[in-house]
Design a protein around this motif. Structure first.
Motif, PDB file in Angstrom:
ATOM      1  N   ARG A 124       0.824  -1.207   0.000  1.00 34.34           N
ATOM      2  CA  ARG A 124       0.000   0.000   0.000  1.00 34.34           C
ATOM      3  C   ARG A 124       0.859   1.259   0.000  1.00 34.34           C
ATOM      4  O   ARG A 124       0.383   2.341  -0.307  1.00 34.34           O
ATOM      5  CB  ARG A 124      -0.928   0.009   1.221  1.00 34.34           C
ATOM      6  CG  ARG A 124      -1.826  -1.208   1.367  1.00 34.34           C
ATOM      7  CD  ARG A 124      -3.079  -1.181   0.549  1.00 34.34           C
ATOM      8  NE  ARG A 124      -4.016  -0.161   0.844  1.00 34.34           N
ATOM      9  CZ  ARG A 124      -5.000  -0.238   1.731  1.00 34.34           C
ATOM     10  NH1 ARG A 124      -5.141  -1.305   2.458  1.00 34.34           N
ATOM     11  NH2 ARG A 124      -5.846   0.749   1.884  1.00 34.34           N
ATOM     12  N   ALA A 125       2.122   1.119   0.361  1.00 27.01           N
ATOM     13  CA  ALA A 125       3.030   2.277   0.361  1.00 27.01           C
ATOM     14  C   ALA A 125       3.162   2.872  -1.033  1.00 27.01           C
ATOM     15  O   ALA A 125       3.307   4.089  -1.181  1.00 27.01           O
ATOM     16  CB  ALA A 125       4.396   1.873   0.903  1.00 27.01           C
ATOM     17  N   LEU A 126       3.115   2.036  -2.054  1.00 29.44           N
ATOM     18  CA  LEU A 126       3.202   2.536  -3.427  1.00 29.44           C
ATOM     19  C   LEU A 126       2.013   3.443  -3.742  1.00 29.44           C
ATOM     20  O   LEU A 126       2.177   4.529  -4.312  1.00 29.44           O
ATOM     21  CB  LEU A 126       3.247   1.367  -4.416  1.00 29.44           C
ATOM     22  CG  LEU A 126       3.294   1.759  -5.901  1.00 29.44           C
ATOM     23  CD1 LEU A 126       4.564   2.538  -6.202  1.00 29.44           C
ATOM     24  CD2 LEU A 126       3.198   0.520  -6.769  1.00 29.44           C
ATOM     25  N   PHE A 127       0.824   3.011  -3.348  1.00 28.22           N
ATOM     26  CA  PHE A 127      -0.380   3.820  -3.580  1.00 28.22           C
ATOM     27  C   PHE A 127      -0.326   5.104  -2.757  1.00 28.22           C
ATOM     28  O   PHE A 127      -0.760   6.164  -3.215  1.00 28.22           O
ATOM     29  CB  PHE A 127      -1.637   3.021  -3.261  1.00 28.22           C
ATOM     30  CG  PHE A 127      -1.809   1.825  -4.141  1.00 28.22           C
ATOM     31  CD1 PHE A 127      -2.166   1.967  -5.477  1.00 28.22           C
ATOM     32  CD2 PHE A 127      -1.605   0.544  -3.649  1.00 28.22           C
ATOM     33  CE1 PHE A 127      -2.318   0.871  -6.302  1.00 28.22           C
ATOM     34  CE2 PHE A 127      -1.751  -0.566  -4.464  1.00 28.22           C
ATOM     35  CZ  PHE A 127      -2.109  -0.406  -5.799  1.00 28.22           C
ATOM     36  N   LEU A 128       0.208   5.017  -1.539  1.00 24.21           N
ATOM     37  CA  LEU A 128       0.343   6.203  -0.700  1.00 24.21           C
ATOM     38  C   LEU A 128       1.310   7.196  -1.333  1.00 24.21           C
ATOM     39  O   LEU A 128       1.087   8.403  -1.281  1.00 24.21           O
ATOM     40  CB  LEU A 128       0.814   5.815   0.701  1.00 24.21           C
ATOM     41  CG  LEU A 128       0.955   6.949   1.704  1.00 24.21           C
ATOM     42  CD1 LEU A 128      -0.390   7.624   1.944  1.00 24.21           C
ATOM     43  CD2 LEU A 128       1.532   6.439   3.010  1.00 24.21           C
ATOM     44  N   THR A 129       2.354   6.701  -1.962  1.00 18.51           N
ATOM     45  CA  THR A 129       3.315   7.576  -2.649  1.00 18.51           C
ATOM     46  C   THR A 129       2.614   8.395  -3.728  1.00 18.51           C
ATOM     47  O   THR A 129       2.872   9.589  -3.876  1.00 18.51           O
ATOM     48  CB  THR A 129       4.443   6.740  -3.278  1.00 18.51           C
ATOM     49  OG1 THR A 129       5.077   5.994  -2.256  1.00 18.51           O
ATOM     50  CG2 THR A 129       5.457   7.627  -3.965  1.00 18.51           C
ATOM     51  N   ARG A 171       7.542  11.223   4.273  1.00 17.26           N
ATOM     52  CA  ARG A 171       8.500  10.118   4.204  1.00 17.26           C
ATOM     53  C   ARG A 171       7.733   8.865   4.611  1.00 17.26           C
ATOM     54  O   ARG A 171       7.124   8.824   5.680  1.00 17.26           O
ATOM     55  CB  ARG A 171       9.653  10.367   5.165  1.00 17.26           C
ATOM     56  CG  ARG A 171      10.697   9.296   5.149  1.00 17.26           C
ATOM     57  CD  ARG A 171      11.882   9.694   6.050  1.00 17.26           C
ATOM     58  NE  ARG A 171      12.644   8.506   6.322  1.00 17.26           N
ATOM     59  CZ  ARG A 171      12.709   7.902   7.490  1.00 17.26           C
ATOM     60  NH1 ARG A 171      12.067   8.389   8.524  1.00 17.26           N
ATOM     61  NH2 ARG A 171      13.422   6.815   7.642  1.00 17.26           N
ATOM     62  N   ILE A 172       7.770   7.842   3.774  1.00 16.86           N
ATOM     63  CA  ILE A 172       7.004   6.622   4.014  1.00 16.86           C
ATOM     64  C   ILE A 172       7.948   5.517   4.476  1.00 16.86           C
ATOM     65  O   ILE A 172       8.968   5.256   3.845  1.00 16.86           O
ATOM     66  CB  ILE A 172       6.241   6.188   2.748  1.00 16.86           C
ATOM     67  CG1 ILE A 172       5.289   7.302   2.323  1.00 16.86           C
ATOM     68  CG2 ILE A 172       5.486   4.890   2.994  1.00 16.86           C
ATOM     69  CD1 ILE A 172       4.697   7.119   0.952  1.00 16.86           C
ATOM     70  N   VAL A 173       7.587   4.879   5.588  1.00 19.37           N
ATOM     71  CA  VAL A 173       8.356   3.775   6.139  1.00 19.37           C
ATOM     72  C   VAL A 173       7.461   2.545   6.117  1.00 19.37           C
ATOM     73  O   VAL A 173       6.351   2.582   6.651  1.00 19.37           O
ATOM     74  CB  VAL A 173       8.796   4.073   7.586  1.00 19.37           C
ATOM     75  CG1 VAL A 173       9.566   2.912   8.171  1.00 19.37           C
ATOM     76  CG2 VAL A 173       9.600   5.345   7.649  1.00 19.37           C
ATOM     77  N   GLN A 174       7.927   1.468   5.491  1.00 21.37           N
ATOM     78  CA  GLN A 174       7.128   0.254   5.432  1.00 21.37           C
ATOM     79  C   GLN A 174       7.329  -0.565   6.694  1.00 21.37           C
ATOM     80  O   GLN A 174       8.439  -0.982   7.007  1.00 21.37           O
ATOM     81  CB  GLN A 174       7.496  -0.585   4.212  1.00 21.37           C
ATOM     82  CG  GLN A 174       6.961  -0.029   2.928  1.00 21.37           C
ATOM     83  CD  GLN A 174       7.242  -0.958   1.762  1.00 21.37           C
ATOM     84  OE1 GLN A 174       8.327  -1.476   1.649  1.00 21.37           O
ATOM     85  NE2 GLN A 174       6.252  -1.147   0.916  1.00 21.37           N
ATOM     86  N   LYS A 175       6.227  -0.768   7.424  1.00 18.87           N
ATOM     87  CA  LYS A 175       6.239  -1.614   8.601  1.00 18.87           C
ATOM     88  C   LYS A 175       4.805  -1.937   8.982  1.00 18.87           C
ATOM     89  O   LYS A 175       3.882  -1.255   8.548  1.00 18.87           O
ATOM     90  CB  LYS A 175       6.991  -0.979   9.752  1.00 18.87           C
ATOM     91  CG  LYS A 175       6.396   0.309  10.289  1.00 18.87           C
ATOM     92  CD  LYS A 175       7.007   0.634  11.618  1.00 18.87           C
ATOM     93  CE  LYS A 175       7.771   1.866  11.742  1.00 18.87           C
ATOM     94  NZ  LYS A 175       8.249   2.197  13.048  1.00 18.87           N
ATOM     95  N   PRO A 176       4.596  -2.970   9.789  1.00 14.82           N
ATOM     96  CA  PRO A 176       3.230  -3.326  10.184  1.00 14.82           C
ATOM     97  C   PRO A 176       2.596  -2.207  11.004  1.00 14.82           C
ATOM     98  O   PRO A 176       3.249  -1.596  11.842  1.00 14.82           O
ATOM     99  CB  PRO A 176       3.398  -4.577  11.040  1.00 14.82           C
ATOM    100  CG  PRO A 176       4.798  -5.013  10.885  1.00 14.82           C
ATOM    101  CD  PRO A 176       5.584  -3.896  10.296  1.00 14.82           C
ATOM    102  N   VAL A 177       1.347  -1.952  10.733  1.00 14.71           N
ATOM    103  CA  VAL A 177       0.637  -0.872  11.416  1.00 14.71           C
ATOM    104  C   VAL A 177      -0.464  -1.407  12.312  1.00 14.71           C
ATOM    105  O   VAL A 177      -0.608  -1.000  13.456  1.00 14.71           O
ATOM    106  CB  VAL A 177       0.041   0.127  10.388  1.00 14.71           C
ATOM    107  CG1 VAL A 177      -0.856   1.134  11.059  1.00 14.71           C
ATOM    108  CG2 VAL A 177       1.153   0.833   9.656  1.00 14.71           C
ATOM    109  N   SER A 178      -1.277  -2.313  11.794  1.00 16.36           N
ATOM    110  CA  SER A 178      -2.423  -2.752  12.567  1.00 16.36           C
ATOM    111  C   SER A 178      -1.994  -3.679  13.690  1.00 16.36           C
ATOM    112  O   SER A 178      -1.103  -4.497  13.540  1.00 16.36           O
ATOM    113  CB  SER A 178      -3.468  -3.449  11.716  1.00 16.36           C
ATOM    114  OG  SER A 178      -2.996  -3.862  10.501  1.00 16.36           O
TER     115      SER A 178
END
Length: 168
Positions: free
Chosen positions: A84-89, A112-119
């Protein structure tokens, strides 16, 4: 002489907690609980469940007189899950506008987007065991005179959860 206690009105626990937490968040991450609380609305349906604001890095504006010139718009670090980070970009321009609209001024100029688990992992919805013996009789005696069946059922669930003993 000690002043008597005077009640100033009802204060919500969230207000007290926000007053305690906001200075820490502001100092360590540059954000406040209002941003965290409104994040679902700011991020929208598409990103509310997979993103979380982490911190805002603010740069100080240098003034010519040597005094503090305030802050420049900051960089918001957002944790995002997986692909989903790609779509957020691709949607970050709109997200920056929403965040600045929330603050009421140009607070953010970059994400700045950091990929990591959120939920958080889903919690097990365990029901307490039904009461037996003396605790069950005490609970029945307490709620016996209540006419509303819905209220009686809710109080039974609450009483069962409070009065049941947990295994060690």
């Amino acid at each position: 002489m000690k002043q008597p206690y005077t009640r100033r009105g009802v204060v919500q626990i969230s207000e007290v907690a926000n007053r305690l937490i906001d200075p820490v968040l502001a100092k360590r991450a540059g954000i406040n609980t209002l941003l965290l609380g409104a994040w679902d609305e700011i991020a929208g349906e598409e990103f509310a469940d997979c993103t979380r604001p982490e911190k805002i890095a603010w740069q100080r504006r240098a003034s010519e007189s040597g005094q503090d010139g305030g802050y420049l718009p900051g960089v918001l670090t957002i944790a995002c899950e997986g692909a989903r980070a790609l779509f957020l970009t691709h949607a970050q321009g709109e997200l920056i506008q929403r965040i600045n609209g929330f603050f009421g001024f140009a607070a953010i100029n970059q994400i700045r987007i950091v990929q990591k688990p959120v939920s958080a992992p889903p919690k097990a919805n365990r029901k307490p065991r039904p009461l037996t013996g003396e605790p069950a009789r005490r609970l029945d005696a307490m709620i016996g005179d209540i006419e509303s069946e819905a209220l009686k059922a809710a109080l039974t669930r609450l009483g069962t959860a409070v009065m049941s003993r947990r295994k060690k």
